[in-house]
Every structure is written in C-alpha cells, then in structure tokens.
Scaffold this motif. Structure first.
Motif, mmCIF file in Angstrom:
data_model
loop_
_atom_site.group_PDB
_atom_site.id
_atom_site.type_symbol
_atom_site.label_atom_id
_atom_site.label_comp_id
_atom_site.label_asym_id
_atom_site.label_seq_id
_atom_site.Cartn_x
_atom_site.Cartn_y
_atom_site.Cartn_z
ATOM 1 N N GLU A 138 0.852 -1.194 0.000
ATOM 2 C CA GLU A 138 0.000 0.000 0.000
ATOM 3 C C GLU A 138 0.886 1.241 0.000
ATOM 4 O O GLU A 138 1.852 1.334 0.758
ATOM 5 C CB GLU A 138 -0.915 0.016 1.222
ATOM 6 N N TYR A 139 0.532 2.205 -0.837
ATOM 7 C CA TYR A 139 1.309 3.444 -0.950
ATOM 8 C C TYR A 139 0.730 4.504 -0.010
ATOM 9 O O TYR A 139 -0.431 4.897 -0.161
ATOM 10 C CB TYR A 139 1.277 3.971 -2.385
ATOM 11 N N LEU A 140 1.534 4.952 0.932
ATOM 12 C CA LEU A 140 1.137 6.042 1.823
ATOM 13 C C LEU A 140 1.840 7.322 1.365
ATOM 14 O O LEU A 140 2.948 7.643 1.804
ATOM 15 C CB LEU A 140 1.499 5.722 3.273
ATOM 16 N N PHE A 141 1.182 8.029 0.455
ATOM 17 C CA PHE A 141 1.758 9.273 -0.063
ATOM 18 C C PHE A 141 1.483 10.426 0.906
ATOM 19 O O PHE A 141 0.598 10.358 1.768
ATOM 20 C CB PHE A 141 1.183 9.590 -1.445
ATOM 21 N N GLU A 142 2.213 11.504 0.722
ATOM 22 C CA GLU A 142 2.135 12.640 1.640
ATOM 23 C C GLU A 142 0.761 13.304 1.618
ATOM 24 O O GLU A 142 0.349 13.920 2.600
ATOM 25 C CB GLU A 142 3.225 13.659 1.309
ATOM 26 N N ASP A 143 0.048 13.186 0.505
ATOM 27 C CA ASP A 143 -1.255 13.848 0.403
ATOM 28 C C ASP A 143 -2.400 13.023 0.998
ATOM 29 O O ASP A 143 -3.564 13.414 0.894
ATOM 30 C CB ASP A 143 -1.570 14.203 -1.048
ATOM 31 N N ARG A 144 -2.103 11.889 1.625
ATOM 32 C CA ARG A 144 -3.164 11.133 2.306
ATOM 33 C C ARG A 144 -3.774 12.017 3.395
ATOM 34 O O ARG A 144 -3.042 12.636 4.170
ATOM 35 C CB ARG A 144 -2.602 9.851 2.924
ATOM 36 N N PRO A 145 -5.091 12.076 3.481
ATOM 37 C CA PRO A 145 -5.717 12.925 4.507
ATOM 38 C C PRO A 145 -5.245 12.565 5.917
ATOM 39 O O PRO A 145 -5.076 11.392 6.250
ATOM 40 C CB PRO A 145 -7.217 12.641 4.334
ATOM 41 N N ASP A 146 -5.058 13.587 6.736
ATOM 42 C CA ASP A 146 -4.562 13.376 8.099
ATOM 43 C C ASP A 146 -5.468 12.437 8.885
ATOM 44 O O ASP A 146 -4.982 11.571 9.634
ATOM 45 C CB ASP A 146 -4.449 14.714 8.830
ATOM 46 N N LYS A 147 -6.773 12.590 8.745
ATOM 47 C CA LYS A 147 -7.707 11.744 9.492
ATOM 48 C C LYS A 147 -7.520 10.271 9.149
ATOM 49 O O LYS A 147 -7.591 9.402 10.016
ATOM 50 C CB LYS A 147 -9.149 12.172 9.230
ATOM 51 N N SER A 148 -7.278 9.990 7.883
ATOM 52 C CA SER A 148 -7.055 8.610 7.450
ATOM 53 C C SER A 148 -5.771 8.055 8.049
ATOM 54 O O SER A 148 -5.736 6.909 8.524
ATOM 55 C CB SER A 148 -6.999 8.548 5.924
ATOM 56 N N MET A 149 -4.717 8.878 8.057
ATOM 57 C CA MET A 149 -3.434 8.428 8.599
ATOM 58 C C MET A 149 -3.534 8.213 10.107
ATOM 59 O O MET A 149 -3.032 7.211 10.640
ATOM 60 C CB MET A 149 -2.344 9.441 8.279
ATOM 61 N N ILE A 150 -4.184 9.130 10.814
ATOM 62 C CA ILE A 150 -4.336 8.979 12.263
ATOM 63 C C ILE A 150 -5.127 7.723 12.597
ATOM 64 O O ILE A 150 -4.764 6.952 13.496
ATOM 65 C CB ILE A 150 -5.021 10.221 12.866
ATOM 66 N N ARG A 151 -6.208 7.500 11.860
ATOM 67 C CA ARG A 151 -7.039 6.322 12.105
ATOM 68 C C ARG A 151 -6.229 5.034 11.913
ATOM 69 O O ARG A 151 -6.316 4.098 12.707
ATOM 70 C CB ARG A 151 -8.246 6.347 11.176
ATOM 71 N N MET A 152 -5.427 5.002 10.865
ATOM 72 C CA MET A 152 -4.585 3.839 10.599
ATOM 73 C C MET A 152 -3.583 3.619 11.732
ATOM 74 O O MET A 152 -3.386 2.481 12.191
ATOM 75 C CB MET A 152 -3.835 4.026 9.280
ATOM 76 N N MET A 153 -2.963 4.690 12.190
ATOM 77 C CA MET A 153 -1.964 4.572 13.245
ATOM 78 C C MET A 153 -2.593 4.183 14.579
ATOM 79 O O MET A 153 -2.027 3.398 15.337
ATOM 80 C CB MET A 153 -1.176 5.877 13.360
ATOM 81 N N GLU A 154 -3.774 4.729 14.875
ATOM 82 C CA GLU A 154 -4.456 4.351 16.110
ATOM 83 C C GLU A 154 -4.808 2.866 16.112
ATOM 84 O O GLU A 154 -4.618 2.180 17.119
ATOM 85 C CB GLU A 154 -5.711 5.208 16.287
#
Length: 254
Positions: A138-154
């Motif tokens: 899966e590609y995690l590019f810099e433009d991924r929405p913050d909410k999506s990244m936080i949810r994934m990390m949580e």
C-alpha cells in the motif's frame, strides 16, 4: 535514543555502501531496514549479503516477498503497459540471478517490527512497516488525509510509524483525538529515489529520554542525503540485461 532507518535499496550496492558508511559514522543506537533489498539493478545478492554481514534487522518489502516466493509478480503498481513490461523484465532477471540461500533469506523476513519504549512512563510504540500496517504494497503518499493516517496509526497502536515503498521522504506530525502527537515518516529510498534528487536517502530519528507525546517537536527526524557514484550504478544497469530506462531513473532521481 538515535535510530537510523533506511529502505528500498533495490539491488543498488553502489548506493548502499556509502549510506552504511554514513550511518555508522553517526553512531546510532540502532539501525533497521524497511525492505525492498532487490529489483531494478544488477546486484541483489551483494546487497543481501552486505545487510546480513552487518546483522541489520530487516522487514520484507513487496519485491522481497515476490522474489522470496519465486513469483513473477513484485506487487508493484505500474502506471503504463511499458512500465509493466519493464517490471516483468526486472523480476525475471532477479529471480534468475538470486542464490537459493538469499531467496530463502528473503522468504524468512518478518512483515513488521514493533519496538516498545517507555520504561519510566506510559508505553509508546515505533512501528516499522514497508507499505502500511494493512498491506505490504500500500502506498502512503504525503497527500493522504490526516484523518485517514491517524485512524490507521491508532488501529495499529503506533505512535511513530516509519515506512517506505513510495521512495518519497516526508514527515507528518498528527494530533490524535487525545491531544497527543503521532509521527508518520516515509524514510525515502537508498537505491531508487523518486523525488527528483538522485542522492541516496535515509532517516535518522532522535529523542532524549522518554518521548513526550504531548510535544509535537520532541521527536527530531532528519532526512540525510548521501552522494554516491550514480553514473557507475547507471552504467552497471546498462551493461546488464535490465532495461536501460532504469539507468536513466537513477540519473534523474525518478
């Protein structure tokens, strides 16, 4: 604590050696590799053997997984039919030249590494993945929405998450629902940068004592670019059965 992280060497031994020299000259407390040792360049065995000789812990990249399984699919997302055809040449070449011992090594690599810190405070976790916690490619590019990244990390219980795969370095500081800060770090690529800078890239993470999750600036992330003999690496590609286009990508950082 000072931790060096590097990824996506892609069989480029000419880039790997000066990067390792630079890393060890800075005396980190730990060194980890986030995968994709092989593919696109002519020296997969040399890269694997160098990493193993150094005793560096490694997680599997998607290319490592494909070659480890002797598959004709590297799990790469190619944009055009031309790219797809070149990719097929690359994995076929790698599968042909890899030794049995090194293929078995790739097959044995773990998917993720989780390191727990916090002896004197609440635990906090550094999660090392290749693509994402959900999928190796899966590609995690810099433009991924913050909410999506936080949810994934949580969901992954990661306070610091480091990854590669896109070959484009960045550091995002994200505030979660508890008012704590989480760090998403793409560490770039040693052997095949795609951000327009042909120099090899790795990341150094540093903090003092226990990481203060309430302070956005308590973790220092430095992206270190290392000069190497790009033309030598490009010539080696051109002298191999691999597509010449891969040589131009090294020269152009893309």
């Amino acid at each position: 604590m000072k931790i060096a992280l590097f990824s996506d060497i892609h069989a480029n031994i000419d880039a790997l050696n000066p990067v390792l020299d630079d890393i060890y000259s800075r005396s980190p407390d730990a060194v980890y590799c986030l995968g994709d040792l092989v593919g696109y360049a002519p020296y997969p065995n040399e890269v694997i053997e160098t990493i193993r000789e150094k005793g560096i812990p490694v997680i599997a990249g998607n290319y490592d997984q494909g070659v480890g399984l002797n598959s004709d699919d590297c799990g790469c997302a190619y944009q055009t039919e031309e790219d797809k055809a070149r990719g097929a040449e690359s994995i076929a070449f790698t599968n042909k030249v890899i030794t049995d011992e090194n293929r078995a090594y790739l097959r044995s690599l773990p998917a993720h590494l989780r390191i727990e810190f916090g002896v004197n405070t609440d635990p906090y976790h550094l999660l090392l993945v290749h693509g994402s916690p959900r999928k190796i490619n899966e590609y995690l590019f810099e433009d991924r929405p913050d909410k999506s990244m936080i949810r994934m990390m949580e969901r992954a219980e990661a306070h610091i998450m480091a990854f590669g795969h896109t070959h484009k370095p960045y550091h995002k500081i994200l505030e979660d629902s508890d008012g704590k800060y989480r760090h998403a770090i793409n560490i770039g690529s040693v052997g095949k940068p795609k951000d327009g800078d042909p120099r090899a890239c790795y990341a150094m993470l540093e903090w003092d004592g226990d990481l203060n999750l309430s302070d956005a600036n308590d973790l220092n992330v430095e992206f270190i670019r290392v000069e190497y003999h790009v033309e030598k690496a490009a010539n080696a590609v051109e002298e191999s059965p691999l597509p010449d286009a891969f040589a131009d990508m090294l020269r152009n950082g893309g």
